[in-house]
Design an enzyme around this catalytic site. Structure first.
Site, PDB file in Angstrom:
ATOM      1  N   ASP A   1       0.762  -1.224  -0.088  1.00 13.48           N
ATOM      2  CA  ASP A   1      -0.180   0.001   0.000  1.00 13.48           C
ATOM      3  C   ASP A   1       0.906   1.262  -0.240  1.00 13.48           C
ATOM      4  O   ASP A   1       0.587   2.050   0.843  1.00 13.48           O
ATOM      5  CB  ASP A   1      -0.731   0.110   1.257  1.00 13.48           C
TER       6      ASP A   1
ATOM      7  N   GLU B   1     -11.383   1.035  -3.467  1.00 17.51           N
ATOM      8  CA  GLU B   1     -10.632   1.624  -2.198  1.00 17.51           C
ATOM      9  C   GLU B   1      -9.398   2.234  -2.837  1.00 17.51           C
ATOM     10  O   GLU B   1      -9.133   2.375  -3.699  1.00 17.51           O
ATOM     11  CB  GLU B   1      -9.937   0.447  -1.411  1.00 17.51           C
TER      12      GLU B   1
END
Length: 563
Positions: A61, A233
């Site tokens: 991420d 997301e």
């Protein structure tokens, strides 16, 4: 005499309790060495090129920002401590960790949480001399913002955002000074299917760290709602040439992962998806391709000093189609603007292991120890532990010490085993290669202590190559395992003479691991167990979002033996 006998009886009854309560003697590790030799990294780099991944081994991420002539990047850290690593680079290729946002034990508590909870998807931004990291502490407080004038720290304590639910928040600073917070959350109505999510946005007052005004949905479901897309997301908002670009991950963080983009002339939308979406994915490539890279998505974009744009994103290096022990890593690719849309990688094109570097790249092509093939050895002779060492959850006491015996790492055993949901006395560094060796030289543990090297994926999937003293100069070398079945098994054990220190080694070759020891008796390395199932340490089998760690572990077993 009767009083003396009674006193002796009382004292004898307390001895096991007092013995168990006294701290166990530490185990000393003189050095730790890690060697990585992957086929994907064997080829030499052409001039002016860099190597992918740019951060190998469990750097999930990524989020990046340009500030003050440099670039700064953060990653998810889940329940590992210290949390949220902060990296610095001048060229997007060569990275150095300069600190952590979560570096004080008082800030968060992850006890009781599985390894893959905790800190999800931090996003870093910079505005008017201040750095901001916004993230989610899943099951441990929710969304918060931390700030710092210097990205190396110190960072502030969390500024909690109790009115913002969901995960994956990011900040956007518009030209008029308005600041917006975007994130993933449940859709406005009842979910239509598993994985149905939405991207929300709300203005935020950063002086008070409070939301302002209405919270609205920018995307419901994904770029093609009729196809029931899952897990929209990781939103990021950018402004370029009068357009607002909203880029998001879609498809879940596994093989169907992708990156999509939409744009609007107004910050609140409506946002129109790019007809060529996704702008990054590997899901359409054949499973049997050599040296596959999969799971690509969760990108963040940044502009370089020459006007070029670049994307950092996560992906995984797999073996046997679906297994990956190195977790989700950080990659870099240039962004091509096509008819006003950013494209990271054309459809059906594989992520390259070597790519042309940014025009302003500095220094040599070598990116070790962030990536490539290398050997790294820690002699434990620095005043503090290196930034690559991680603890599982937040320590409640200081059990790792470099001052007690200069030139050695002292690990004070704790009663917690590797299957605990608290903090065991385990110090781990990331497995960065499919083919590797990790070794150490350690003192013989005291009676009642087991110590050695662990290969750890999570509290239910791990191996422990340990040593116990069994009397005199004799030791028992053993291999324990947890494979998700809920029970700890001893796979192998052997007695040996070890008058002084001894060496331990874990070697991995994709899905096969081997465990060896050298007791110092002149016999050299002896294999305790080989051809051991390494898929136990793969993310797809163990579940969650992390990669394997390797390092020293010490366990106080005296309480168990006294029962």
């Amino acid at each position: 005499m009767r009083l003396l006998l009674a006193s002796l009886l009382v004292l004898s009854s307390l001895l096991p309790q007092a013995w168990a309560a006294a701290p166990a003697p530490p185990v000393y590790f003189d050095w730790f060495e890690y060697r990585g030799r992957d086929a994907a990294f064997d080829a030499s780099l052409p001039a002016g090129h860099y190597r992918n991944p740019i951060l190998a081994g469990f750097h999930a991420d990524p989020s990046v920002v340009a500030a003050n002539g440099r670039f700064y990047l953060v990653n998810s850290s889940f329940t590992y401590f210290p949390g949220i690593p902060v990296f610095e680079s001048v060229d997007l290729v060569h990275w150095k960790q300069i600190g952590n946002v979560i570096d004080r034990p008082s800030r968060l508590d992850f006890d009781g949480l599985g390894v893959s909870r905790g800190i999800f998807a931090p996003a870093i931004s910079y505005h008017d001399g201040m750095f901001y990291v916004v993230t989610t502490a899943v099951d441990s407080g929710g969304n918060f913002i931390a700030t710092a004038r210097d990205p190396a720290g110190p960072w502030s304590d969390p500024h909690w955002l109790p009115g913002i639910d969901g995960i994956d928040p990011s900040l956007f600073f518009d030209n008029d000074g308005t600041v917006y917070l975007l994130n993933n959350d449940v859709p406005p109505g009842p979910p239509r299917y598993e994985g149905h999510r939405a991207i929300w946005m709300q203005q935020i007052d950063l002086e008070r760290f409070t939301p302002v005004g209405p919270r609205r949905v920018l995307i419901d479901g994904g770029v093609e709602p009729a196809r029931n897309p899952i897990w929209i997301e990781g939103p990021h908002l950018y402004r370029r040439d009068g357009w607002y670009y909203l880029s998001d991950a879609e498809g879940g963080t596994g093989p169907q992962h992708s990156q999509v983009v939409l744009r609007s002339r107004e910050v609140w939308g409506p946002y129109v998806p790019y007809a060529g979406n996704p702008i990054l994915t590997q899901r359409d490539l054949p499973d049997g391709r050599p040296l596959p890279i999969t799971n690509a998505g969760h990108a963040d974009l940044v502009e370089g000093p020459d006007g070029s744009w670049w994307a950092v994103f996560l992906a995984s290096r797999n073996y046997d189609i679906r297994h990956y022990n190195t977790g989700r890593e950080t990659y870099l690719l240039p962004v091509q603007w096509q008819d006003g849309w950013p494209v990271i990688l054309p459809a059906n094109q594989a992520i390259p292991y070597a790519a042309r570097a940014p025009s302003w790249m500095q220094g040599e092509a070598s990116q070790a120890p962030s990536t490539g093939n290398f050997t790294e050895r820690d002699e434990f002779d620095a005043p503090t532990l290196g930034s690559g060492w991680l603890r599982v959850r937040v320590p409640k006491q200081q059990w790792a010490d470099l001052r007690e015996r200069p030139g050695s790492l002292a690990v004070h055993p704790l009663a917690e085993n590797l299957n605990t949901l608290r903090n065991p006395a385990f110090l781990g560094r990331r497995q960065q290669h499919l083919r590797f060796e990790a070794s150490t030289d350690m003192t013989r543990p005291a009676a009642g202590v087991a110590a050695g090297l662990a290969a750890f994926q999570n509290e239910t999937h791990w191996y422990f190559l340990g040593v116990r003293s069994i009397g005199g100069d004799r030791v028992a070398v053993f291999l324990e395992a947890r494979d998700g079945s809920g029970a700890t098994r001893t796979l192998a054990t052997r007695e040996a003479m070890a008058s002084g220190s001894l060496r331990l080694k874990i070697a991995g070759d994709e899905g096969r691991y081997a465990f060896a020891f050298d007791s110092g008796d002149g016999g050299g390395w002896q294999t305790l167990a080989d051809d051991v199932d390494g898929t136990v340490l793969s993310t797809d089998r163990a579940g969650g979002f992390v990669g394997a760690l390797l390092g020293p572990f010490a366990r106080d077993e005296r309480a168990l033996r006294s029962k």
